[in-house]
Design a protein around this motif. Structure first.
Motif, PDB file in Angstrom:
ATOM      1  N   GLY A   1       8.717 -70.214 -43.851  1.00  0.00           N
ATOM      2  CA  GLY A   1      10.105 -70.343 -44.259  1.00  0.00           C
ATOM      3  C   GLY A   1      10.930 -69.407 -43.387  1.00  0.00           C
ATOM      4  O   GLY A   1      10.598 -69.219 -42.207  1.00  0.00           O
ATOM      5  N   GLY A   2      11.958 -68.797 -44.005  1.00  0.00           N
ATOM      6  CA  GLY A   2      12.890 -68.034 -43.182  1.00  0.00           C
ATOM      7  C   GLY A   2      12.960 -66.537 -43.461  1.00  0.00           C
ATOM      8  O   GLY A   2      13.882 -65.883 -42.964  1.00  0.00           O
ATOM      9  N   THR A   3      12.015 -65.966 -44.229  1.00  0.00           N
ATOM     10  CA  THR A   3      12.053 -64.512 -44.428  1.00  0.00           C
ATOM     11  C   THR A   3      10.652 -63.885 -44.408  1.00  0.00           C
ATOM     12  O   THR A   3      10.337 -63.089 -43.510  1.00  0.00           O
ATOM     13  CB  THR A   3      12.740 -64.140 -45.780  1.00  0.00           C
ATOM     14  N   GLY A   4       9.821 -64.207 -45.418  1.00  0.00           N
ATOM     15  CA  GLY A   4       8.533 -63.525 -45.566  1.00  0.00           C
ATOM     16  C   GLY A   4       7.606 -63.765 -44.378  1.00  0.00           C
ATOM     17  O   GLY A   4       7.069 -62.810 -43.792  1.00  0.00           O
TER      18      GLY A   4
ATOM     19  N   LYS B   1       8.638 -62.159 -41.156  1.00  0.00           N
ATOM     20  CA  LYS B   1       8.302 -60.730 -41.102  1.00  0.00           C
ATOM     21  C   LYS B   1       6.875 -60.542 -40.577  1.00  0.00           C
ATOM     22  O   LYS B   1       6.601 -59.618 -39.824  1.00  0.00           O
ATOM     23  CB  LYS B   1       8.432 -60.078 -42.493  1.00  0.00           C
TER      24      LYS B   1
ATOM     25  N   ASP C   1      15.673 -72.098 -41.489  1.00  0.00           N
ATOM     26  CA  ASP C   1      14.369 -71.467 -41.246  1.00  0.00           C
ATOM     27  C   ASP C   1      13.970 -71.575 -39.764  1.00  0.00           C
ATOM     28  O   ASP C   1      13.419 -70.627 -39.187  1.00  0.00           O
ATOM     29  CB  ASP C   1      13.300 -72.086 -42.161  1.00  0.00           C
TER      30      ASP C   1
ATOM     31  N   PRO D   1       3.711 -65.280 -46.318  1.00  0.00           N
ATOM     32  CA  PRO D   1       4.264 -64.956 -47.638  1.00  0.00           C
ATOM     33  C   PRO D   1       5.689 -65.479 -47.804  1.00  0.00           C
ATOM     34  O   PRO D   1       6.636 -64.709 -47.932  1.00  0.00           O
ATOM     35  CB  PRO D   1       4.215 -63.426 -47.652  1.00  0.00           C
ATOM     36  N   SER D   2       5.808 -66.795 -47.789  1.00  0.00           N
ATOM     37  CA  SER D   2       7.113 -67.445 -47.969  1.00  0.00           C
ATOM     38  C   SER D   2       7.204 -67.985 -49.385  1.00  0.00           C
ATOM     39  O   SER D   2       6.214 -67.987 -50.124  1.00  0.00           O
ATOM     40  CB  SER D   2       7.273 -68.563 -46.941  1.00  0.00           C
ATOM     41  N   ASN D   3       8.384 -68.440 -49.742  1.00  0.00           N
ATOM     42  CA  ASN D   3       8.604 -69.013 -51.069  1.00  0.00           C
ATOM     43  C   ASN D   3       7.747 -70.286 -51.208  1.00  0.00           C
ATOM     44  O   ASN D   3       7.950 -71.253 -50.464  1.00  0.00           O
ATOM     45  CB  ASN D   3      10.099 -69.338 -51.209  1.00  0.00           C
TER      46      ASN D   3
ATOM     47  N   SER E   1       9.767 -73.290 -49.448  1.00  0.00           N
ATOM     48  CA  SER E   1       9.379 -73.206 -48.029  1.00  0.00           C
ATOM     49  C   SER E   1       8.021 -73.850 -47.733  1.00  0.00           C
ATOM     50  O   SER E   1       7.895 -74.591 -46.765  1.00  0.00           O
ATOM     51  CB  SER E   1       9.338 -71.740 -47.570  1.00  0.00           C
TER      52      SER E   1
ATOM     53  N   SER F   1       0.313 -63.907 -50.362  1.00  0.00           N
ATOM     54  CA  SER F   1       1.220 -64.022 -51.507  1.00  0.00           C
ATOM     55  C   SER F   1       2.564 -63.332 -51.258  1.00  0.00           C
ATOM     56  O   SER F   1       2.600 -62.213 -50.750  1.00  0.00           O
ATOM     57  CB  SER F   1       0.572 -63.394 -52.745  1.00  0.00           C
ATOM     58  N   PRO F   2       3.662 -63.982 -51.684  1.00  0.00           N
ATOM     59  CA  PRO F   2       4.978 -63.334 -51.578  1.00  0.00           C
ATOM     60  C   PRO F   2       5.329 -62.557 -52.845  1.00  0.00           C
ATOM     61  O   PRO F   2       6.430 -62.036 -52.953  1.00  0.00           O
ATOM     62  CB  PRO F   2       5.921 -64.529 -51.404  1.00  0.00           C
TER      63      PRO F   2
ATOM     64  N   VAL G   1       8.929 -60.322 -53.593  1.00  0.00           N
ATOM     65  CA  VAL G   1       9.459 -59.158 -52.872  1.00  0.00           C
ATOM     66  C   VAL G   1      10.977 -59.294 -52.734  1.00  0.00           C
ATOM     67  O   VAL G   1      11.710 -58.317 -52.828  1.00  0.00           O
ATOM     68  CB  VAL G   1       8.769 -59.018 -51.489  1.00  0.00           C
ATOM     69  N   SER G   2      11.452 -60.524 -52.539  1.00  0.00           N
ATOM     70  CA  SER G   2      12.893 -60.764 -52.485  1.00  0.00           C
ATOM     71  C   SER G   2      13.148 -62.236 -52.781  1.00  0.00           C
ATOM     72  O   SER G   2      12.235 -63.053 -52.741  1.00  0.00           O
ATOM     73  CB  SER G   2      13.437 -60.413 -51.088  1.00  0.00           C
TER      74      SER G   2
ATOM     75  N   THR H   1       1.002 -55.602 -48.025  1.00  0.00           N
ATOM     76  CA  THR H   1       1.758 -56.746 -47.473  1.00  0.00           C
ATOM     77  C   THR H   1       3.257 -56.499 -47.447  1.00  0.00           C
ATOM     78  O   THR H   1       4.029 -57.396 -47.113  1.00  0.00           O
ATOM     79  CB  THR H   1       1.485 -58.045 -48.279  1.00  0.00           C
TER      80      THR H   1
ATOM     81  N   MET I   1       6.232 -55.553 -45.850  1.00  0.00           N
ATOM     82  CA  MET I   1       6.575 -55.345 -44.430  1.00  0.00           C
ATOM     83  C   MET I   1       7.993 -54.782 -44.290  1.00  0.00           C
ATOM     84  O   MET I   1       8.908 -55.455 -43.840  1.00  0.00           O
ATOM     85  CB  MET I   1       6.403 -56.663 -43.679  1.00  0.00           C
TER      86      MET I   1
HETATM   87  P1  GDP Z   1      13.539 -68.162 -47.176  1.00  0.00           P
HETATM   88  O1  GDP Z   1      13.376 -69.413 -46.395  1.00  0.00           O
HETATM   89  O2  GDP Z   1      14.623 -67.248 -46.681  1.00  0.00           O
HETATM   90  O3  GDP Z   1      13.503 -68.335 -48.650  1.00  0.00           O
HETATM   91  O4  GDP Z   1      12.272 -67.297 -46.800  1.00  0.00           O
HETATM   92  P2  GDP Z   1      10.724 -67.476 -47.033  1.00  0.00           P
HETATM   93  O5  GDP Z   1      10.412 -68.597 -47.946  1.00  0.00           O
HETATM   94  O6  GDP Z   1      10.054 -67.429 -45.711  1.00  0.00           O
HETATM   95  O7  GDP Z   1      10.415 -66.099 -47.712  1.00  0.00           O
HETATM   96  C1  GDP Z   1      10.853 -65.748 -48.987  1.00  0.00           C
HETATM   97  C2  GDP Z   1       9.735 -65.030 -49.659  1.00  0.00           C
HETATM   98  O8  GDP Z   1       9.323 -63.950 -48.812  1.00  0.00           O
HETATM   99  C3  GDP Z   1      10.121 -64.395 -50.969  1.00  0.00           C
HETATM  100  O9  GDP Z   1       9.473 -65.079 -52.018  1.00  0.00           O
HETATM  101  C4  GDP Z   1       9.655 -62.944 -50.837  1.00  0.00           C
HETATM  102  O10 GDP Z   1       8.950 -62.519 -51.968  1.00  0.00           O
HETATM  103  C5  GDP Z   1       8.756 -62.976 -49.627  1.00  0.00           C
HETATM  104  N1  GDP Z   1       8.787 -61.731 -48.874  1.00  0.00           N
HETATM  105  C6  GDP Z   1       9.847 -61.174 -48.242  1.00  0.00           C
HETATM  106  N2  GDP Z   1       9.477 -60.018 -47.655  1.00  0.00           N
HETATM  107  C7  GDP Z   1       8.157 -59.847 -47.916  1.00  0.00           C
HETATM  108  C8  GDP Z   1       7.205 -58.833 -47.594  1.00  0.00           C
HETATM  109  O11 GDP Z   1       7.480 -57.847 -46.901  1.00  0.00           O
HETATM  110  N3  GDP Z   1       5.933 -59.001 -48.075  1.00  0.00           N
HETATM  111  C9  GDP Z   1       5.570 -60.080 -48.836  1.00  0.00           C
HETATM  112  N4  GDP Z   1       4.313 -60.163 -49.273  1.00  0.00           N
HETATM  113  N5  GDP Z   1       6.445 -61.056 -49.154  1.00  0.00           N
HETATM  114  C10 GDP Z   1       7.707 -60.940 -48.693  1.00  0.00           C
END
Ligand code: GDP
Length: 300
Positions: free
Chosen positions: A7-10, A13, A47, A192-194, A198, A221-222, A229-230, A278, A280
């Motif tokens: 996805g776009g965050t976890g 990272k 993303d 670790p994406s949603n 995602s 796991s996120p 985590v967020s 995990t 980050m």
């Molecule tokens: P989105 O597309 O912006 O929603 O991003 P993703 O789906 O890629 O990532 C969102 C998920 O990343 C969230 O559920 C967070 O819990 C997880 N996440 C963000 N930072 C971290 C981290 O440092 N460690 C872990 N394990 N999960 C993270």
């Protein structure tokens, strides 16, 4: 080669670390496109943009979206003119959306558009949209059935979600490029994406699950405890019928993940799982987790 589902965050990272410890040409990333949206006539693929900007070295890593030090002149002017542009789009970021929209209107596949944009930004990794046709994650709320971005960006995630729906005109099919990347990979990492917004959209593309069945798949796991985590993953997991924790995440990937990675602090027990730090919070932590994941791949 290793392929990541992102996805776009976890996961980005984790990729921030991976690009420092792997040959960058050996990284393929299959990216969720179910949050894509046309805004002010241009095509945002949030993303894909985040992953591409990360690899191009220009991502704003304070927010994990947009371009570092971008300006917002056009967004401010459009808003002043009365256009309801509910996502704040930076000027350079908008140029990418204009270019993408233009290429798509000319009939180009999103995969090829992404390839061209990545080449122009000097990206060495292989960035692959999950599918070339439109698919949209929508959520059922008291405001009706709305685009996920409307829920998360406009409503700031403050309304209740009753249901998560993926809508499309034709069932999304994984691109040949994405399937070839998996085929050519030693392992696949579900970052670790949603899981709901995602990863499941990627796994739901026709051909994806079958391609993963013959591969070593490692999922991270996120969640730590009952909170992600967020972001809004907990509300989405509940609305989709999963526990909002690592057990729910594990169940989302049932039958696909050979190894499951949880945070060392996570009080929820998933058996079997491997425990790493995990969280980050900076590049150093991303690199450390990337190294652990590579070691795991080498030994499993
Ligand atoms: P989105 O597309 O912006 O929603 O991003 P993703 O789906 O890629 O990532 C969102 C998920 O990343 C969230 O559920 C967070 O819990 C997880 N996440 C963000 N930072 C971290 C981290 O440092 N460690 C872990 N394990 N999960 C993270």
């Amino acid at each position: 080669m290793i392929t990541f589902l992102s996805g776009g965050t976890g996961t980005p990272k984790l990729l921030r670390g991976m690009q420092k410890v792997m040959d960058r040409h050996e990284i393929s990333v299959i990216v969720n496109t179910a949050e894509d949206i046309w805004i002010s006539g241009n095509h945002i693929s949030p993303d894909v943009d985040t992953v591409m900007y990360l690899f191009a070295g220009m991502l704003n890593t304070d927010t994990w979206w947009g371009i570092r030090s971008d300006t917002f002149t056009t967004h401010e002017e459009i808003t002043r003119l009365g256009i309801d542009e509910f996502i704040a789009i930076g000027d350079k970021d908008r140029a990418v959306h204009i270019a993408r929209g233009e290429m798509m209107r000319n009939g180009m596949r999103l995969t090829n558009v992404t390839k061209i944009l990545c080449e122009r930004f000097g990206v060495r990794e292989n960035v692959l949209p999950m599918t070339d046709t439109e698919v949209t994650t929508q959520v059922q709320t008291d405001l009706g059935l709305i685009h996920f971005q409307e829920y998360w960006v406009r409503a700031k995630g403050r309304i209740e979600i009753q249901k998560v729906i993926r809508s499309f005109n034709e069932p999304p099919v994984a691109t040949p490029e994405a399937l070839e990347a998996i085929e050519a990979s030693d392992a696949v990492v579900i970052g670790p994406s949603n899981p709901i917004t995602s990863i499941l959209p990627i796994l739901s593309c026709e051909g994806m699950k079958a391609a993963l069945r013959d591969k070593r798949v490692i999922a991270v796991s996120p969640f730590i405890g009952n909170a992600p985590v967020s972001g809004p993953a907990a509300a989405l997991m509940q609305a989709a019928g999963f526990e909002p924790n690592s057990i729910g995440t594990f169940n989302c990937y049932k039958g696909l993940a050979d190894l499951f990675v949880q945070d060392v602090r996570d009080p929820v027990e998933v058996s079997p799982s491997v425990r790493f730090d995990t969280l980050m919070v900076d590049e150093e932590k991303s690199i450390a987790l990337a190294q652990e994941v590579l070691r795991l791949i080498a030994t499993c």
